[in-house]
Each structure stands twice: as C-alpha cells, then as structure tokens.
Design a protein around this motif. Sequence first.
Motif, PDB file in Angstrom:
ATOM      1  N   VAL A   1      -9.720  10.736  -1.895  1.00  0.00           N
ATOM      2  CA  VAL A   1      -8.505  10.025  -1.481  1.00  0.00           C
ATOM      3  C   VAL A   1      -8.002   9.225  -2.672  1.00  0.00           C
ATOM      4  O   VAL A   1      -8.780   8.791  -3.531  1.00  0.00           O
ATOM      5  CB  VAL A   1      -8.745   9.068  -0.286  1.00  0.00           C
ATOM      6  N   SER A   2      -6.681   9.033  -2.709  1.00  0.00           N
ATOM      7  CA  SER A   2      -6.074   8.239  -3.774  1.00  0.00           C
ATOM      8  C   SER A   2      -4.888   7.475  -3.199  1.00  0.00           C
ATOM      9  O   SER A   2      -4.161   7.991  -2.340  1.00  0.00           O
ATOM     10  CB  SER A   2      -5.626   9.126  -4.936  1.00  0.00           C
ATOM     11  N   PHE A   3      -4.725   6.246  -3.671  1.00  0.00           N
ATOM     12  CA  PHE A   3      -3.634   5.411  -3.164  1.00  0.00           C
ATOM     13  C   PHE A   3      -3.287   4.337  -4.178  1.00  0.00           C
ATOM     14  O   PHE A   3      -4.019   4.097  -5.144  1.00  0.00           O
ATOM     15  CB  PHE A   3      -4.001   4.796  -1.813  1.00  0.00           C
ATOM     16  N   ILE A   4      -2.161   3.713  -3.941  1.00  0.00           N
ATOM     17  CA  ILE A   4      -1.648   2.655  -4.802  1.00  0.00           C
ATOM     18  C   ILE A   4      -1.735   1.320  -4.059  1.00  0.00           C
ATOM     19  O   ILE A   4      -1.435   1.234  -2.869  1.00  0.00           O
ATOM     20  CB  ILE A   4      -0.169   2.915  -5.172  1.00  0.00           C
ATOM     21  N   ARG A   5      -2.157   0.273  -4.773  1.00  0.00           N
ATOM     22  CA  ARG A   5      -2.040  -1.099  -4.288  1.00  0.00           C
ATOM     23  C   ARG A   5      -1.001  -1.814  -5.143  1.00  0.00           C
ATOM     24  O   ARG A   5      -0.991  -1.682  -6.369  1.00  0.00           O
ATOM     25  CB  ARG A   5      -3.381  -1.840  -4.365  1.00  0.00           C
ATOM     26  N   LYS A   6      -0.135  -2.607  -4.477  1.00  0.00           N
ATOM     27  CA  LYS A   6       0.978  -3.246  -5.176  1.00  0.00           C
ATOM     28  C   LYS A   6       1.031  -4.735  -4.864  1.00  0.00           C
ATOM     29  O   LYS A   6       0.689  -5.168  -3.763  1.00  0.00           O
ATOM     30  CB  LYS A   6       2.301  -2.587  -4.754  1.00  0.00           C
ATOM     31  N   GLY A   7       1.481  -5.502  -5.852  1.00  0.00           N
ATOM     32  CA  GLY A   7       1.746  -6.919  -5.665  1.00  0.00           C
ATOM     33  C   GLY A   7       3.238  -7.149  -5.495  1.00  0.00           C
ATOM     34  O   GLY A   7       4.035  -6.212  -5.393  1.00  0.00           O
ATOM     35  N   ARG A   8       3.645  -8.400  -5.478  1.00  0.00           N
ATOM     36  CA  ARG A   8       5.059  -8.717  -5.316  1.00  0.00           C
ATOM     37  C   ARG A   8       5.848  -8.404  -6.582  1.00  0.00           C
ATOM     38  O   ARG A   8       7.025  -8.061  -6.518  1.00  0.00           O
ATOM     39  CB  ARG A   8       5.220 -10.194  -4.949  1.00  0.00           C
ATOM     40  N   ASN A   9       5.217  -8.563  -7.724  1.00  0.00           N
ATOM     41  CA  ASN A   9       5.847  -8.240  -8.991  1.00  0.00           C
ATOM     42  C   ASN A   9       5.805  -6.733  -9.208  1.00  0.00           C
ATOM     43  O   ASN A   9       4.782  -6.092  -8.968  1.00  0.00           O
ATOM     44  CB  ASN A   9       5.104  -8.972 -10.127  1.00  0.00           C
ATOM     45  N   ALA A  10       6.906  -6.178  -9.683  1.00  0.00           N
ATOM     46  CA  ALA A  10       6.984  -4.724  -9.859  1.00  0.00           C
ATOM     47  C   ALA A  10       5.945  -4.199 -10.844  1.00  0.00           C
ATOM     48  O   ALA A  10       5.574  -3.016 -10.802  1.00  0.00           O
ATOM     49  CB  ALA A  10       8.389  -4.344 -10.326  1.00  0.00           C
ATOM     50  N   ASP A  11       5.480  -5.073 -11.757  1.00  0.00           N
ATOM     51  CA  ASP A  11       4.480  -4.628 -12.734  1.00  0.00           C
ATOM     52  C   ASP A  11       3.060  -4.622 -12.183  1.00  0.00           C
ATOM     53  O   ASP A  11       2.144  -4.111 -12.844  1.00  0.00           O
ATOM     54  CB  ASP A  11       4.526  -5.540 -13.974  1.00  0.00           C
TER      55      ASP A  11
ATOM     56  N   PHE B   1       0.844  -1.204   0.000  1.00  0.00           N
ATOM     57  CA  PHE B   1       0.000   0.000   0.000  1.00  0.00           C
ATOM     58  C   PHE B   1       0.870   1.241   0.000  1.00  0.00           C
ATOM     59  O   PHE B   1       1.920   1.296   0.645  1.00  0.00           O
ATOM     60  CB  PHE B   1      -0.907   0.011   1.228  1.00  0.00           C
ATOM     61  N   GLU B   2       0.395   2.268  -0.700  1.00  0.00           N
ATOM     62  CA  GLU B   2       1.108   3.546  -0.724  1.00  0.00           C
ATOM     63  C   GLU B   2       0.107   4.666  -0.953  1.00  0.00           C
ATOM     64  O   GLU B   2      -0.650   4.649  -1.930  1.00  0.00           O
ATOM     65  CB  GLU B   2       2.143   3.512  -1.856  1.00  0.00           C
ATOM     66  N   TRP B   3       0.063   5.595  -0.021  1.00  0.00           N
ATOM     67  CA  TRP B   3      -0.800   6.758  -0.225  1.00  0.00           C
ATOM     68  C   TRP B   3      -0.304   7.587  -1.406  1.00  0.00           C
ATOM     69  O   TRP B   3       0.896   7.777  -1.591  1.00  0.00           O
ATOM     70  CB  TRP B   3      -0.797   7.666   1.003  1.00  0.00           C
ATOM     71  N   ILE B   4      -1.233   8.093  -2.196  1.00  0.00           N
ATOM     72  CA  ILE B   4      -0.927   9.171  -3.131  1.00  0.00           C
ATOM     73  C   ILE B   4      -1.311  10.485  -2.476  1.00  0.00           C
ATOM     74  O   ILE B   4      -0.488  11.375  -2.291  1.00  0.00           O
ATOM     75  CB  ILE B   4      -1.672   8.995  -4.468  1.00  0.00           C
ATOM     76  N   ASP B   5      -2.581  10.586  -2.065  1.00  0.00           N
ATOM     77  CA  ASP B   5      -3.033  11.817  -1.419  1.00  0.00           C
ATOM     78  C   ASP B   5      -4.197  11.506  -0.481  1.00  0.00           C
ATOM     79  O   ASP B   5      -5.239  11.022  -0.913  1.00  0.00           O
ATOM     80  CB  ASP B   5      -3.477  12.826  -2.477  1.00  0.00           C
ATOM     81  N   PHE B   6      -3.982  11.776   0.804  1.00  0.00           N
ATOM     82  CA  PHE B   6      -5.077  11.667   1.770  1.00  0.00           C
ATOM     83  C   PHE B   6      -5.383  13.026   2.400  1.00  0.00           C
ATOM     84  O   PHE B   6      -6.149  13.114   3.357  1.00  0.00           O
ATOM     85  CB  PHE B   6      -4.755  10.644   2.871  1.00  0.00           C
TER      86      PHE B   6
ATOM     87  N   CYS C   1     -10.877   7.826  -5.204  1.00  0.00           N
ATOM     88  CA  CYS C   1     -12.256   7.902  -4.706  1.00  0.00           C
ATOM     89  C   CYS C   1     -12.697   9.361  -4.624  1.00  0.00           C
ATOM     90  O   CYS C   1     -11.948  10.210  -4.129  1.00  0.00           O
ATOM     91  CB  CYS C   1     -12.374   7.302  -3.306  1.00  0.00           C
ATOM     92  N   ASN C   2     -13.914   9.610  -5.058  1.00  0.00           N
ATOM     93  CA  ASN C   2     -14.525  10.934  -4.941  1.00  0.00           C
ATOM     94  C   ASN C   2     -15.813  10.772  -4.128  1.00  0.00           C
ATOM     95  O   ASN C   2     -16.805  10.233  -4.616  1.00  0.00           O
ATOM     96  CB  ASN C   2     -14.831  11.509  -6.320  1.00  0.00           C
ATOM     97  N   PHE C   3     -15.800  11.260  -2.891  1.00  0.00           N
ATOM     98  CA  PHE C   3     -16.948  11.078  -1.999  1.00  0.00           C
ATOM     99  C   PHE C   3     -17.907  12.276  -2.037  1.00  0.00           C
ATOM    100  O   PHE C   3     -18.702  12.461  -1.113  1.00  0.00           O
ATOM    101  CB  PHE C   3     -16.455  10.836  -0.567  1.00  0.00           C
ATOM    102  N   THR C   4     -17.844  13.058  -3.104  1.00  0.00           N
ATOM    103  CA  THR C   4     -18.813  14.148  -3.300  1.00  0.00           C
ATOM    104  C   THR C   4     -19.639  13.854  -4.554  1.00  0.00           C
ATOM    105  O   THR C   4     -19.205  13.112  -5.438  1.00  0.00           O
ATOM    106  CB  THR C   4     -18.115  15.504  -3.474  1.00  0.00           C
TER     107      THR C   4
END
Length: 649
Positions: free
Chosen positions: A555-565, A542-547, A572-575
């Motif tokens: 809010v925006s964030f990154i989800r990552k697997g074990r492979n770099a690709d 997990f990595e935040w982009i902007d909270f 998310c837009n809550f408005t």
Amino acid sequence: MPDKKQNEAGVYNASLLTDHDIYLFKEGSHFKLYDKLGSHSTVVDGIKGTYFAVWAPNAQKVLVIGDFNQWNKETHPLKVRADGSGIWEGFIPGIGNGSAYKYHIISRYNNYKVDKGDPYAFRWEVSPKTASLVWDLNYEWGDNDWMKTRNTRNALDAPFAVYEVHFGSWRRVPEEGNRFLTYREMAHYLADYVKEMGFTHVEFLPIMEHPFYGSWGYQTVGYFAPTSRYGTPQDFMYLIDHLHQNGIGIILDWVPSHFPSDEHGLVYFDGTYLYEHSDPKKGFHPEWNSYIFNHGRYEVQSFLISSALLWLDKYHIDGLRVDAVASMLYLDYARRDGEWIPNKYGGKENLEAITFIKKFNEAVYKAHPDTQTIAEESTAWPMVSKPTYIGGLGFGMKWNMGWMHDTLKYTSKDPIYRKYYHDQLTFSIWYAFAENFVLPLSHDEVVYGKGALIGKMPGDEWQKSANLKLLFGYMYGHPGKKLLFMGGEFAQWKEWNHEESLEWHALQYPSHQEVQRWVKDLNAFYRSEPAMHALDFDIHGFEWIDFHDWEHSNVSFIRKGRNADDIVLVVCNFTPVPWYNYRIGVPRGGFWKEAINSDAKIYGGSGHGNFGGVEAAPIPAHGRYHSLSLTLPPLGIVFFKSEGEEKRR
C-alpha cells in the motif's frame, strides 16, 4: 462556619456547605464537591481539627471512627443536615493530617451496620488496609511553563505519541524484594526514558486507589485519591510536575462506569443502593462482577464529575481516558436476552448514561479547554468525539479499536496469505475521519494468553522483528494519534505480567535495541513533520496512491500538512520479498528524500533502500503526472519527504 455548637461527644455542628452547595449537589451540577465533602483540616473557634461530611441519606446514624478514638463506634456521631440532602457532618477537634478514619453507618433498614471508607478521601491507607486518611493537597508547583503552553501541546493538530504505562510493573527493584518504584523514583526514571524515546504523553492505567492490585486499577474505590502503594498525593504531584517540566503530558485512565463490591467501598453504602442501581439487570456488571453507577442520580453525577475535575484542578492532569464507554452506552452490554431492561422508548440505549457523559465532557472542557477527554469505545456509536452542541458525546478523541483488531489480525498472518486479506489492512481508512481517532496498541492486546506484540508476528526471529517494525511504521503513517503500551517499544518477548518488571534485560541484545531505536526515530520524525500529525482528523491530510496492489501486499499513500510543501509519501511492503523498480505515482516532481526506512541496517534490516532519495520522473502513474521508481524493502516501510524542485537545485 455557622452553627458552632458542640455536642456531648465533643463534635461541633460546623459546616463547610452552603445552601447553594446543596442546591447544586442535588441537581447534579456541583463539580467541586471535593472541597465540601470528605475530610478537611480546618479551625473552629480557634481550635484545630477536621471537618467531616458524608452523603448517607438512608442512615439512621453516622459516626466517625478512627485511630483518634481507638475505632470506638459510639463516641463521635455526626449530625444530619435538616435540608433533606442526606449529608451528615461535623467538626472534631484535635484530628489532623494523617489520621486514619472510617464512617460507621447504621442504616434505617435491615439493621444494617457497616464501616465505610470516605468516598471523597484524598488519601487511603496502603492496601490491604482500608481506612481513609485525613490529608491536604498543598503543593508548590513548578510547571508554569507547561501549563501556559499546553493548549498547543494538547491541541487536535498537535503530535500525540502516547506511552501507556502500568505503574506497578514498568520497573521494579529486584534487589529489594521486587518492590515497586515510588512516585518520586518513577518521576526521574520515566521522564528520562520518555524524553529520550520522544513520546509526547504518558498514559497511566488507573492510578486511583483500588483494593485489588490485580485489577490494574480498573476496580476503583478511591475516586479522589492516587493509590498509596507508591507514595503520598504530594509524591504523585511531584511525578506530574517533573514530567511536565520535561515537556511530557499526562493522561489518566478514569473509570466512571463501574466499581467493585468491597465492603468498605461505595457498594450498598448506607444500607441501600445509593451509588448503584437497585435492579441487578441495570446495577450489576456480569462481565466484571462489579456494580454499575446509577448515572441518572444527580448526586452520583456530582460525585463522578467532581472526581474528574479534581485530577485536572489539583493534579494538573492533561487528559482523561474514559474506560469502557460502550458498557455505559448500551443497556444490553454483555447481557443476554431477558437480562436487561429497555429504556422508556423500548431501546437498548442507556439514556441516563448518555446524558451523564455529555455533562461530564461539557464540564471538563468548560473548566479546562486545554485538556482532552478520550473515549475507549468499541462500537460504531456515532459522533463520540464530536461536540455535544451538534449531537455528539463531546469527547475530544476516541480509541480506534477496529483499526487495532484488523491490523493485528492482518499482520499476524503469514505473508503468503496476506494478499487474501488485503481489505483488513485498508478498510480503516474508509472511516478514519468519522471520529478523532487514537490508534492504540494497548495493554489489552498483550494479556490473557494473547502474548507479546512480537510474538504475534509470523516468521523467524528476523521476520518477526521486521514485521513488528512494519506494524509500528504503519501505525505512525496512518491518520490518527498514536498509543503504544510499555514493553512493545523494545519488542519484549514475554506477555505482560503486572507482578513483574518489564524485560529491560532484553536490551542487551541488538535485535531489541534496533526495534527501540526504530520507535525512537519514528517519534522524532512524526513530531518534526506537520504532514504526519497536523491533519490527523481531516480528510484533506490523507490521499491514497495505491491500495489495489493486493497481489504484492503493498500500500502507498500521501500524508499532508496545511502548508503545500508539507508532503510525505508512505510506502509499505507486507511481503518478505524486496521489490525493485516499483513505480509509484506522486503529486509533484522534484526530489523525494528517503527520510526513514525500517529496513535500514541501523534497525537490524537487510539494507534495501533508495540511496537517500529519488528524483521524480515525468512518467504518469496512478493517475498522477510524476512517479518514482523505488526499491521496496522486504517487510518494510519507507517514508519519503517531498523537497520540491527548487530545494533540490
């Protein structure tokens, strides 16, 4: 079987128990008592019959009564063992599968006499009848392929999208008096539906025998028997077998914390507080009006862990969700000052229950390392889902109740006020990797006047639907395994009622079809992308982009697997306002494919999107060298898959 001498009543003094069995039972480490205690069809001296064994150390006399002797309380006494175990046993010829019976117990104390069901019975009569039934557990399984590979399906890095089901109200047969489905009927309906929807596992609310249907199974009497309301043990095995053959795992709710006060059950079993504590400050649960197990008693430990292992050994269950763990950990749970007894150090921690929980988890993972135990634990107790050898309680996972409550509280607010409560949305990430969390939207949130999930959402009908899809999308994007209670996946409007079927008729309307399709596609995306599940319990996934963008409730964030690709961007837009040219920093250049968008028209959305994807520009943003200029849909969530520059070419 030694000692086959027959007494005057025609009961043989036969035994299935060895001295080693007794030793293990008394030290709390016999975890297969279901093979030794209870009723077992067998043969003695060439005569077919049933062996009975029951633990009643404070009984003066124990007799077997049943349909075989017209419930006569004098004719078939058992013999107490001479080893001090308190076990009464005997073999009665002529009794076979299906015979109804109870134990008539005459206590040494207070002239107490009672008829008890068998704590170890494999089957019970259909409620409201309360007798146990002699029954075998023979079944020819067809799920070998599942059993050989479930270590990968149940692994902590595997996708877990759990569909929580209350058996008696998932679907009824209204044209036949609103009757329940049987286990065998349910097998086909449920497997087809769950497979189509893409859930990985089904979790059943307690299926163990319970006298009061309205308890949903949480007031258990038969810890070794599936409820007879829906069929036989073999019928239940067929259900499990069929789900497994369709690639679906099964988790059972299990309740080792407390049991009900029904006279035929465990309470005051032999005229003494045998399974429960004698002092009501420890032995009676004020919140649930039930009795609390004495987890410090070794024989009770053997009873409960044998129950747990029965479901794994005999029924091929893939996991146990342990209910009300917090009530076991704390001596002052649901009690005011003066209503509880401190431990020997003066604290509120229940040391005996803690020891039991660790022993239970160690026993399960030793016998079945390819299964999972899951704690419903509502406090900040540390290391619930960490191994016992480093000081944890030993569970594989834990429900994240904090995430559930905070997120529902946030999403239930009118969007105009959400910016003032932005931390309710983001706070869960700060502890997201402290445990192996499951994110539940469970049955507890749609009962007792709380309303259905969609009813909690603000706005008009379109906004409610959009908010619900956004909530589901945020759950799937957030680190942790997923659990959704039945009915939520198609936006049922009515609060769940255990006496009724789900509102399947709602699916004739497009708005419900669209939510259902969204959940189906979320499951498919979640399962297909390692970034969405492989590192659920690892901070590197997990990595935040902007909270910080509370002003826009984004809010925006990154989800990552074990492979770099394996990289997925979640925005998310809550408005209810679409945002255009909204710049988001990303960790790499190239093309970012719009993989799934809750505002797409196929989900009943307004159609705001990014035309299939966006090329990253070398414009710094959010501390990164590349960024995307995005359209954020109103009350929407968008998942972008990084395809990289070479794939784009």
